[in-house]
Design a protein around this motif. Structure first.
Motif, PDB file in Angstrom:
ATOM      1  N   ALA A 427       0.830  -1.209   0.000  1.00 21.05           N
ATOM      2  CA  ALA A 427       0.000   0.000   0.000  1.00 21.05           C
ATOM      3  C   ALA A 427       0.862   1.256   0.000  1.00 21.05           C
ATOM      4  O   ALA A 427       0.501   2.265  -0.628  1.00 21.05           O
ATOM      5  CB  ALA A 427      -0.928  -0.011   1.222  1.00 21.05           C
ATOM      6  N   GLN A 428       2.020   1.231   0.666  1.00 17.39           N
ATOM      7  CA  GLN A 428       2.894   2.405   0.655  1.00 17.39           C
ATOM      8  C   GLN A 428       3.519   2.622  -0.722  1.00 17.39           C
ATOM      9  O   GLN A 428       3.656   3.758  -1.175  1.00 17.39           O
ATOM     10  CB  GLN A 428       3.988   2.239   1.718  1.00 17.39           C
ATOM     11  CG  GLN A 428       3.442   2.180   3.136  1.00 17.39           C
ATOM     12  CD  GLN A 428       4.548   2.200   4.174  1.00 17.39           C
ATOM     13  OE1 GLN A 428       5.557   2.890   4.001  1.00 17.39           O
ATOM     14  NE2 GLN A 428       4.357   1.444   5.254  1.00 17.39           N
ATOM     15  N   PHE A 429       3.878   1.543  -1.398  1.00 19.46           N
ATOM     16  CA  PHE A 429       4.388   1.687  -2.770  1.00 19.46           C
ATOM     17  C   PHE A 429       3.302   2.209  -3.725  1.00 19.46           C
ATOM     18  O   PHE A 429       3.605   2.869  -4.710  1.00 19.46           O
ATOM     19  CB  PHE A 429       4.900   0.328  -3.281  1.00 19.46           C
ATOM     20  CG  PHE A 429       6.307   0.020  -2.892  1.00 19.46           C
ATOM     21  CD1 PHE A 429       7.370   0.598  -3.574  1.00 19.46           C
ATOM     22  CD2 PHE A 429       6.586  -0.841  -1.839  1.00 19.46           C
ATOM     23  CE1 PHE A 429       8.680   0.305  -3.224  1.00 19.46           C
ATOM     24  CE2 PHE A 429       7.886  -1.128  -1.478  1.00 19.46           C
ATOM     25  CZ  PHE A 429       8.942  -0.558  -2.159  1.00 19.46           C
ATOM     26  N   PHE A 430       2.024   1.898  -3.392  1.00 23.06           N
ATOM     27  CA  PHE A 430       0.917   2.250  -4.287  1.00 23.06           C
ATOM     28  C   PHE A 430       0.604   3.741  -4.241  1.00 23.06           C
ATOM     29  O   PHE A 430       0.099   4.313  -5.201  1.00 23.06           O
ATOM     30  CB  PHE A 430      -0.320   1.426  -3.890  1.00 23.06           C
ATOM     31  CG  PHE A 430      -1.536   1.751  -4.695  1.00 23.06           C
ATOM     32  CD1 PHE A 430      -1.640   1.374  -6.027  1.00 23.06           C
ATOM     33  CD2 PHE A 430      -2.586   2.452  -4.124  1.00 23.06           C
ATOM     34  CE1 PHE A 430      -2.767   1.678  -6.764  1.00 23.06           C
ATOM     35  CE2 PHE A 430      -3.720   2.752  -4.864  1.00 23.06           C
ATOM     36  CZ  PHE A 430      -3.822   2.365  -6.179  1.00 23.06           C
ATOM     37  N   HIS A 431       0.923   4.401  -3.142  1.00 20.90           N
ATOM     38  CA  HIS A 431       0.490   5.781  -2.966  1.00 20.90           C
ATOM     39  C   HIS A 431       1.212   6.753  -3.892  1.00 20.90           C
ATOM     40  O   HIS A 431       0.658   7.780  -4.264  1.00 20.90           O
ATOM     41  CB  HIS A 431       0.712   6.211  -1.511  1.00 20.90           C
ATOM     42  CG  HIS A 431      -0.302   5.597  -0.578  1.00 20.90           C
ATOM     43  ND1 HIS A 431      -0.103   5.526   0.782  1.00 20.90           N
ATOM     44  CD2 HIS A 431      -1.497   5.011  -0.817  1.00 20.90           C
ATOM     45  CE1 HIS A 431      -1.150   4.932   1.339  1.00 20.90           C
ATOM     46  NE2 HIS A 431      -1.994   4.610   0.392  1.00 20.90           N
ATOM     47  N   THR A 432       2.449   6.482  -4.273  1.00 17.51           N
ATOM     48  CA  THR A 432       3.208   7.456  -5.055  1.00 17.51           C
ATOM     49  C   THR A 432       4.293   6.762  -5.856  1.00 17.51           C
ATOM     50  O   THR A 432       4.587   5.581  -5.631  1.00 17.51           O
ATOM     51  CB  THR A 432       3.845   8.498  -4.118  1.00 17.51           C
ATOM     52  OG1 THR A 432       4.530   9.485  -4.902  1.00 17.51           O
ATOM     53  CG2 THR A 432       4.852   7.831  -3.182  1.00 17.51           C
ATOM     54  N   GLU A 433       4.827   7.482  -6.828  1.00 18.85           N
ATOM     55  CA  GLU A 433       5.980   6.960  -7.571  1.00 18.85           C
ATOM     56  C   GLU A 433       7.227   7.069  -6.685  1.00 18.85           C
ATOM     57  O   GLU A 433       7.436   8.058  -6.002  1.00 18.85           O
ATOM     58  CB  GLU A 433       6.175   7.749  -8.863  1.00 18.85           C
ATOM     59  CG  GLU A 433       5.052   7.545  -9.868  1.00 18.85           C
ATOM     60  CD  GLU A 433       5.320   8.307 -11.163  1.00 18.85           C
ATOM     61  OE1 GLU A 433       6.356   9.017 -11.222  1.00 18.85           O
ATOM     62  OE2 GLU A 433       4.515   8.195 -12.090  1.00 18.85           O
ATOM     63  N   ILE A 434       8.061   6.043  -6.746  1.00 15.68           N
ATOM     64  CA  ILE A 434       9.274   5.993  -5.908  1.00 15.68           C
ATOM     65  C   ILE A 434      10.491   5.863  -6.817  1.00 15.68           C
ATOM     66  O   ILE A 434      10.525   5.000  -7.701  1.00 15.68           O
ATOM     67  CB  ILE A 434       9.207   4.814  -4.925  1.00 15.68           C
ATOM     68  CG1 ILE A 434       8.078   5.050  -3.909  1.00 15.68           C
ATOM     69  CG2 ILE A 434      10.541   4.626  -4.212  1.00 15.68           C
ATOM     70  CD1 ILE A 434       7.925   3.940  -2.909  1.00 15.68           C
ATOM     71  N   THR A 435      11.473   6.725  -6.554  1.00 16.61           N
ATOM     72  CA  THR A 435      12.724   6.681  -7.307  1.00 16.61           C
ATOM     73  C   THR A 435      13.784   5.977  -6.459  1.00 16.61           C
ATOM     74  O   THR A 435      14.028   6.362  -5.303  1.00 16.61           O
ATOM     75  CB  THR A 435      13.213   8.092  -7.662  1.00 16.61           C
ATOM     76  OG1 THR A 435      12.197   8.753  -8.421  1.00 16.61           O
ATOM     77  CG2 THR A 435      14.501   8.033  -8.478  1.00 16.61           C
ATOM     78  N   VAL A 436      14.357   4.930  -7.015  1.00 13.09           N
ATOM     79  CA  VAL A 436      15.416   4.212  -6.299  1.00 13.09           C
ATOM     80  C   VAL A 436      16.642   5.121  -6.207  1.00 13.09           C
ATOM     81  O   VAL A 436      17.115   5.655  -7.218  1.00 13.09           O
ATOM     82  CB  VAL A 436      15.771   2.891  -7.008  1.00 13.09           C
ATOM     83  CG1 VAL A 436      16.880   2.160  -6.243  1.00 13.09           C
ATOM     84  CG2 VAL A 436      14.536   2.025  -7.135  1.00 13.09           C
ATOM     85  N   GLN A 437      17.146   5.343  -4.984  1.00 15.10           N
ATOM     86  CA  GLN A 437      18.251   6.269  -4.786  1.00 15.10           C
ATOM     87  C   GLN A 437      19.508   5.784  -5.511  1.00 15.10           C
ATOM     88  O   GLN A 437      19.817   4.601  -5.523  1.00 15.10           O
ATOM     89  CB  GLN A 437      18.539   6.414  -3.286  1.00 15.10           C
ATOM     90  CG  GLN A 437      17.385   7.033  -2.519  1.00 15.10           C
ATOM     91  CD  GLN A 437      17.656   7.107  -1.036  1.00 15.10           C
ATOM     92  OE1 GLN A 437      18.733   6.716  -0.582  1.00 15.10           O
ATOM     93  NE2 GLN A 437      16.696   7.624  -0.277  1.00 15.10           N
TER      94      GLN A 437
END
Length: 502
Positions: A427-437
């Motif tokens: 659910a946390q991944f679903f909320h927004t786009e995530i950029t791998v550092q």
């Protein structure tokens, strides 16, 4: 037992017993007697109105109208409906219908022949000149079925009964007309008695004007006046038919019977006039009450148990059973409140934000109780990372991964069901786009959130995932055509995590 009239009873019932017999109507088979009777009734009313739309094609249309009336049109076919009509017009051999009966005189079985329809000679003669069609009418046996069905009807329309009498007189059936006039008089007197009862009830309590019977009567007031006008015309036609019968059939008709019939018809007219007088007096009384005593209909505002429940409902109509009384008045003495969840139950549903990580030894007796150290509830990262490793390996290899049953072994599914922290991360991944550092978290002062912390732990322990650095991840849910993922102890939407190319 008196057997003298058994044969006549037998002959009278044979046409009823064999109505629709021998027909194979497919899906209409269970309803054949009902449809056949409805066709006879419709033709009967057409005869009363002197309507000559009674050819075979017209009777077929009448049968279809019956199917529509009974809501079984979809069960009928053109073949089955025509077979029904032909089975009423002719027997299987094309001639008369036949049935056995017991002859009282010879004391032997005999054969009775009859038809439901006969050719209407006068109407057919005109019809052949215009369109070449044969017009049918009901036979005496079919008419007998109609009269038999009338005997079980309590409220038969007066205007239709007058048409019957007129029809009998027109064809010289004086005896039958005499019987119908007597029956009509008794029914009109019954209606007069009902109207008088309503008038007396109205005088005792004007509120009866708004009862179910009073409201229905007001709706039918215009119909009652039209019915009276129609009855006057019928009586005029009956008197003219009697005069014609006395002149044209003077060698055939018994004048004594004709005189008695005329007297009965005149008595019937007077009975109708009495009914009209009662109806008009009720209308006058209602108008007077509305105009001069409007305060009788002013109701007290609000709603109270004694008037609206006890007096107007229970005392007048009663209760279906004794238990209903307890149900009715129980709420007055033992009102029940809506159930409210206890506050303790609500607290039990919540999780404490801080849990002790170390179990401290209990303090010695008599000593001071040391304060327990609490730390925030932590995520078991080794177990979570182990479950998420196949997900990121799928991302590194093919660019996407879908949470589905076929993606995990039974052992892995069991671990997912027993690790809620790993499930919550979807659910946390679903909320927004995530950029791998692009760099390690240590060089940036720590991961910004739990998603980044999970990614950094996976990259640090698995060099093959280094290809994901700098990539943008987006998580979506499959469309509604895909069912949710349901395992023992777990039900979740089918999430899909994908690498987005910029």
């Amino acid at each position: 037992m008196n057997w003298s009239d058994f044969g006549e009873r037998n002959k009278r019932l044979n046409p009823l017993w064999t109505l629709g017999a021998g027909m194979n109507l497919g899906e209409l088979q269970p309803y054949k007697e009902m449809i056949a009777l409805s066709v006879l009734l419709q033709v009967y009313y057409l005869e009363l109105e002197s309507n000559e739309q009674r050819a075979r094609e017209d009777i077929v249309e009448l049968a279809w109208s019956s199917l529509e009336r009974f809501n079984i049109t979809k069960l009928g076919t053109a073949e089955s409906v025509e077979r029904l009509v032909d089975g009423l017009l002719w027997s299987g051999s094309g001639g008369d219908f036949e049935a056995y009966y017991y002859d009282d005189l010879s004391r032997q079985m005999a054969v009775q022949k009859y038809k439901y329809f006969t050719v209407d000679e006068d109407a057919t003669r005109t019809s052949w000149e215009e369109s070449g069609r044969t017009v049918y009418r009901l036979s005496e046996y079919a008419m007998e079925l109609i009269f038999m069905s009338h005997e079980i009807i309590e409220e038969f329309q007066i205007s239709i009964k007058l048409l019957e009498i007129q029809m009998h007189i027109k064809h010289g059936r004086v005896t039958r007309a005499m019987q119908d006039v007597g029956e009509l008089i008794s029914r009109v007197r019954k209606m007069t008695q009902q109207q008088q009862e309503y008038r007396n009830a109205l005088r005792r309590n004007p509120k009866h004007m708004f009862s179910e019977y009073g409201v229905l009567r007001h709706r039918r007031l215009e119909e009652i006046h039209l019915q009276f006008d129609e009855e006057r015309r019928h009586f005029d036609n009956i008197h003219r038919s009697l005069a014609r019968l006395a002149n044209d059939e003077k060698d055939v008709i018994d004048f004594n019977e004709l005189r008695q019939l005329a007297e009965r018809v005149e008595l019937s007219r007077r009975v109708h006039d009495e009914l009209a007088e009662v109806v008009l007096s009720i209308f006058e009384a209602e108008t007077n009450l509305r105009l001069n005593f409007p305060e009788l209909f002013w109701g007290a505002g609000g709603f109270n148990f004694r008037t609206h429940i006890w007096e107007e409902w229970v005392k007048s109509e009663g209760l279906p059973d004794a238990d209903s009384l307890e149900l009715l008045i129980g709420g007055l003495f033992t009102p029940g409140q809506d159930f409210i969840y206890p506050l303790a139950w609500a607290w039990e549903e919540q999780e404490a934000g801080f849990l002790p990580e170390d179990v401290l030894d209990e303090p010695d007796e008599g000593g001071e109780e040391e304060s327990s150290a609490y730390t925030p509830k932590s995520i078991p990262w080794p177990q979570v990372s182990e479950l998420w490793l196949p997900v990121f390996k799928g991302l590194a290899e093919i660019g996407s991964f879908t949470f589905a049953a076929e993606a995990f072994t039974e052992e892995e599914q069991r671990k997912w069901s027993g690790t809620p922290d790993a499930v919550d991360l979807w659910a946390q991944f679903f909320h927004t786009e995530i950029t791998v550092q692009a760099q390690d978290a240590d060089s940036q002062g720590g991961a910004a959130d739990e998603c980044q912390k999970l990614i950094q732990q996976l990259l640090a322990a698995n060099p093959v995932l280094e290809v994901l650095r700098g990539k943008v991840l987006r998580t979506t849910i499959q469309g509604s055509h895909r069912s949710s993922v349901t395992w023992p102890g777990l039900e979740m939407s089918p999430y899909t995590i994908t690498i987005i190319e910029r």
